[in-house]
Write a protein that holds these residues in place. Sequence first.
Motif, PDB file in Angstrom:
ATOM      1  N   UNK A  66      67.108  76.151  32.681  1.00  0.00           N
ATOM      2  CA  UNK A  66      67.708  75.336  31.618  1.00  0.00           C
ATOM      3  C   UNK A  66      68.838  76.006  30.848  1.00  0.00           C
ATOM      4  N   UNK A  67      68.928  77.329  30.917  1.00  0.00           N
ATOM      5  CA  UNK A  67      69.977  78.032  30.168  1.00  0.00           C
ATOM      6  C   UNK A  67      71.236  78.280  30.998  1.00  0.00           C
ATOM      7  N   UNK A  68      71.214  77.926  32.290  1.00  0.00           N
ATOM      8  CA  UNK A  68      72.349  78.204  33.173  1.00  0.00           C
ATOM      9  C   UNK A  68      73.438  77.127  33.068  1.00  0.00           C
ATOM     10  N   UNK A  69      74.678  77.542  33.321  1.00  0.00           N
ATOM     11  CA  UNK A  69      75.791  76.593  33.413  1.00  0.00           C
ATOM     12  C   UNK A  69      75.716  75.851  34.744  1.00  0.00           C
ATOM     13  N   UNK A  70      76.246  74.622  34.758  1.00  0.00           N
ATOM     14  CA  UNK A  70      76.360  73.849  36.000  1.00  0.00           C
ATOM     15  C   UNK A  70      77.746  73.224  36.061  1.00  0.00           C
ATOM     16  N   UNK A  71      78.430  73.450  37.173  1.00  0.00           N
ATOM     17  CA  UNK A  71      79.720  72.814  37.431  1.00  0.00           C
ATOM     18  C   UNK A  71      79.589  71.984  38.691  1.00  0.00           C
ATOM     19  N   UNK A  72      79.826  70.675  38.580  1.00  0.00           N
ATOM     20  CA  UNK A  72      79.733  69.804  39.743  1.00  0.00           C
ATOM     21  C   UNK A  72      81.007  69.016  39.936  1.00  0.00           C
ATOM     22  N   UNK A  73      81.331  68.715  41.183  1.00  0.00           N
ATOM     23  CA  UNK A  73      82.548  67.953  41.467  1.00  0.00           C
ATOM     24  C   UNK A  73      82.538  66.610  40.763  1.00  0.00           C
ATOM     25  N   UNK A  74      81.401  65.955  40.740  1.00  0.00           N
ATOM     26  CA  UNK A  74      81.340  64.605  40.188  1.00  0.00           C
ATOM     27  C   UNK A  74      80.937  64.574  38.709  1.00  0.00           C
ATOM     28  N   UNK A  75      80.152  65.547  38.270  1.00  0.00           N
ATOM     29  CA  UNK A  75      79.597  65.499  36.913  1.00  0.00           C
ATOM     30  C   UNK A  75      80.225  66.427  35.913  1.00  0.00           C
ATOM     31  N   UNK A  76      81.205  67.232  36.348  1.00  0.00           N
ATOM     32  CA  UNK A  76      81.896  68.111  35.421  1.00  0.00           C
ATOM     33  C   UNK A  76      81.113  69.366  35.077  1.00  0.00           C
ATOM     34  N   UNK A  77      81.491  69.989  33.948  1.00  0.00           N
ATOM     35  CA  UNK A  77      80.983  71.307  33.565  1.00  0.00           C
ATOM     36  C   UNK A  77      80.003  71.204  32.406  1.00  0.00           C
ATOM     37  N   UNK A  78      78.785  71.633  32.657  1.00  0.00           N
ATOM     38  CA  UNK A  78      77.771  71.741  31.614  1.00  0.00           C
ATOM     39  C   UNK A  78      77.706  73.212  31.221  1.00  0.00           C
ATOM     40  N   UNK A  79      78.398  73.565  30.142  1.00  0.00           N
ATOM     41  CA  UNK A  79      78.589  74.964  29.769  1.00  0.00           C
ATOM     42  C   UNK A  79      77.562  75.400  28.734  1.00  0.00           C
ATOM     43  N   UNK A  80      76.638  76.253  29.153  1.00  0.00           N
ATOM     44  CA  UNK A  80      75.622  76.797  28.241  1.00  0.00           C
ATOM     45  C   UNK A  80      75.977  78.225  27.819  1.00  0.00           C
TER      46      UNK A  80
END
Length: 260
Positions: A66-80
């Motif tokens: 839950x604390x990690x960042x996620x970057x996806x082509x379709x969903x953008x950047x979830x920056x934690x």
Amino acid sequence: MEFENKKYLSFMHKLADVAGKILLKNFKSKKISKALKINNIRNELVTNVDLLIEKNVRKLIQKKFPTHNILGEEGGFDNKESPYTWIIDPIDGTNAYITGIPLFGFMLSLKYKNNFVLGIVDQPIVKERYWNSIDGAYLNGKKIFTSSVNNLSKCIITCTDPNMFVNFSPLNKDIFSKVNFVRWGTDVIGYMRCAEGLVDAVIERNIKIWDVAAVEPILTKAGGILTTWDGKTIGENDTVCASSNEILHKILLKKLQKFL
């Protein structure tokens, strides 16, 4: 750190299994919905399958880390603001997927700080899965290596689309026409064939980081090199050159730099 990598790699295989089931279920379906992406150069499409895969993979990563960042082509950047970033390309080669041609793959990368630590590329139709670990690169559990071809005239190059290049004519004259041959329409599979030594180089442009983030650690661990056309880290600009060895890479970069 080795234990950490094993833990993350095991999880990545599980995510690839999830994506693969969705890809298999919808492959060659005439019910796939398609939409043209906004503000793109090459008329790229997004489907309901792309969106479904990324949604499921994001949800599983968020639950596990839950604390990690996620970057996806379709969903953008979830920056934690984490040193760990998961990079998702749900279907690299969406146009191939839509047309029932198995030249596509699910791509997932784990970046730690500035390093692409782990990558996995899965092609469930032909049952090929590529990944890397600390000690090498693998295809279905068997270690793979890049080729030693370092002569331009003997070199086999792959590329997704000549329309990637605004300056295709001079590029063709100076590079593509001088190699053994060029295979077009490969998307991520071209890079993977380079990692296993069947292809010697990949040259592309208009590339986003999710297009190559999973490729970088796999190709590097197989013995290859992946940079921009001017030798910088991928993502510094939209160009990519993948080569099977350092000698060939230097030859290609010397020619490519003037086309930036």
